[in-house]
Structures are given as structure tokens and as C-alpha cells.
Design an enzyme around this catalytic site. Structure first.
Site, PDB file in Angstrom:
ATOM      1  N   SER A 171      -5.918   7.526   5.282  1.00 32.24           N
ATOM      2  CA  SER A 171      -6.561   6.500   4.225  1.00 32.24           C
ATOM      3  C   SER A 171      -5.784   6.657   2.933  1.00 32.24           C
ATOM      4  CB  SER A 171      -7.895   7.168   4.280  1.00 32.24           C
ATOM      5  OG  SER A 171      -8.766   6.286   3.223  1.00 32.24           O
ATOM      6  N   TYR A 198     -14.469  13.521   2.559  1.00 36.67           N
ATOM      7  CA  TYR A 198     -13.542  12.259   3.065  1.00 36.67           C
ATOM      8  C   TYR A 198     -12.248  12.574   2.536  1.00 36.67           C
ATOM      9  CZ  TYR A 198     -11.972   7.826   4.702  1.00 36.67           C
ATOM     10  OH  TYR A 198     -11.503   6.779   5.364  1.00 36.67           O
TER      11      TYR A 198
END
Length: 262
Positions: free
Chosen positions: A137, A150
Site C-alpha cells: 500500500s 496497518y
């Protein structure tokens, strides 16, 4: 038909990037093994792919479950040539907001799932000179607000990418990562709904807000990320390994301190 006679294992294959990647690879001849924790979305994806798809529901962070996925892939297709480690999605909150259980959930969802999946497939990949694409990501390169778990785990995926590339390149195995920014997926739709509730915006207005400082000024579509994955997994990138490729509408090209000057 870049992937004719190739077998791809895709985690998190029921929706979003995983589903789009399954369709993209199958369209170019691949057999696809679809796995994830929820059978219904996986079966919906498989229904559109016919005999090219095999559904094996599993938690990608569970070693025994992934060993079973590999076994089922062998029974149906004989081997695994490609892995797209796409499962993930947990890890919201600042460090002080993140409990031990929340931290473990983020690790399992984003990092352990990728590690366990690739470890299970490596004997096949070594045997056939296979390829791995990790879905990291933009959070694997930069930190957003209140996403400690995350951010940490997506950063770690970059390290795992390089480690696999370094250790197994001598066997012809390639490992690369894609780092998407905002992508229009069911998961992102939920985030946009939350932003919209907070700021009094519609979902589309929320997407506009979060991408207004990117050069392309729009989120990517899942199909666009699938195209990048297909490139990294396919023969055109045969000399490429150990890298990450951003697919972020240009977000990582922006010098943050100059936004106020635009």
C-alpha cells in the site's frame, strides 16, 4: 495469453483488487486458485471464470489451511506458478488506541497472511521459477493518521518482498510489491462512507476529497491495479525483482510542504 498454462494463487480473492486480478489473469489464460475467509464472494468471482477457477476458502494466516489450499491446487491443476498475496485490511487506530488483540489482528491480516501463503507455495515456485506479487500500500511507504498497525505491517511487506527476492532469486523466483493509493473497492467505499458521515459528504465527494492533492485527482480502479499486478507477475518484467511499484494516482510524487503553494 501471457499466463496460458500458468496457475495463480490469489488471496483475498473475493472482492476488490483480488477479484479484479483473478479476472485479469484468467482472461489471459491462467488457472486461478481463489482463497479467502468468506466462501460466498469467492464463489461469485469463480462463477464468472468457469473451469479456470478453483475456490478453496481459507484464512491465509493459518499454516494448516494454506497447506490444504496448496494440496487442492495440486489435485486440480498440478502446481502453483504465481502467488498474489492480496489479503489484508486491518490495523486502524493510533498506537495508544491499539490493543494487543488489535495489533495481532493487523499482523495476521496484512503480514502473516502473506508470509504463510508464500512459504506454502515456495516449493512449487522454486521448482518452476515462479513469481510473487505482494499487495502492499502507499501506507507501506508513508504514514497516514491513526493507522499504526496497518502502516507498520504494510511497511513490513516491502521487507518481506526484498527478502524473498534475495533468498530465492537464485532459483528463478521473482518477488515484487505493488503499493496502491486510494482504490475504488468495497473496503474503500466503507472508509469513504465514514469520512462522509464525519464531514457531511457523499461517498463520491469523499473520494474527491481524499484524492484532491494527487496529480490525477481520482482514485484508481481495481482493474487498474490488476493490470499492474499482471505486469509484475508476467514475462514482460522477467528482469524485475525485489522492487515496489506505486499505483497511487501520482500521490507519492507530491512534495507535501508545497501543497499550500498550489
Amino acid at each position: 495469453m501471457r499466463f496460458a498454462d500458468r496457475v495463480a494463487l490469489i488471496t483475498g480473492a473475493g472482492t476488490g483488487i483480488g477479484a479484479a486480478t483473478a479476472a485479469r489473469l484468467a482472461a489471459e489464460g491462467a488457472k486461478v486458485v481463489l482463497t479467502g475467509r468468506r466462501p460466498d464472494p469467492l464463489n461469485e468471482v469463480a462463477a464468472g471464470l468457469g473451469d479456470a477457477a478453483l475456490v478453496v476458502p481459507a484464512d491465509a494466516a493459518d499454516s494448516a489451511a494454506m497447506a490444504n489450499v496448496i494440496e487442492k491446487a495440486h489435485e486440480r491443476f498440478g502446481r502453483v506458478d504465481l502467488v498474489v498475496a492480496n489479503a489484508g485490511g486491518h490495523g486502524l487506530g493510533t498506537a495508544t488506541d491499539t490493543s494487543d488483540d488489535d495489533w495481532k489482528l493487523a499482523l495476521d491480516a496484512n503480514l502473516t497472511s502473506a508470509f504463510v501463503t508464500v512459504r506454502a507455495a515456495l516449493p512449487d515456485l522454486v521448482d518452476g521459477g515462479g513469481s510473487v506479487v505482494f499487495v502492499s500500500s502507499l501506507a507501506g511507504l508513508f504514514a497516514g493518521p491513526a493507522v499504526a498497525g496497518y502502516t507498520a505491517t504494510k511497511h513490513a511487506l516491502i521487507g518481506l518482498t526484498r527478502s524473498i527476492a534475495r533468498d530465492y532469486g537464485k532459483h528463478g523466483v521473482r518477488a515484487n510489491a505493488v503499493c496502491p493509493g486510494w482504490v475504488r473497492t468495497p473496503m474503500a467505499d466503507i472508509q469513504m462512507a465514514h469520512i462522509g458521515e464525519t464531514k457531511g459528504l457523499s461517498r463520491e465527494e469523499a473520494y474527491t476529497l481524499v484524492t484532491e492533492n494527487t496529480p490525477l485527482r481520482r482514485p484508481a480502479e481495481a482493474d487498474e491495479i490488476a493490470n499492474v499486478i499482471a505486469f509484475l507477475a508476467g514475462p514482460e518484467s522477467s528482469a524485475v525483482t525485489g522492487i515496489y511499484l506505486t499505483a497511487d494516482s501520482g500521490a507519492s510524487a507530491v512534495d507535501l510542504p508545497t501543497i499550500a503553494l498550489a
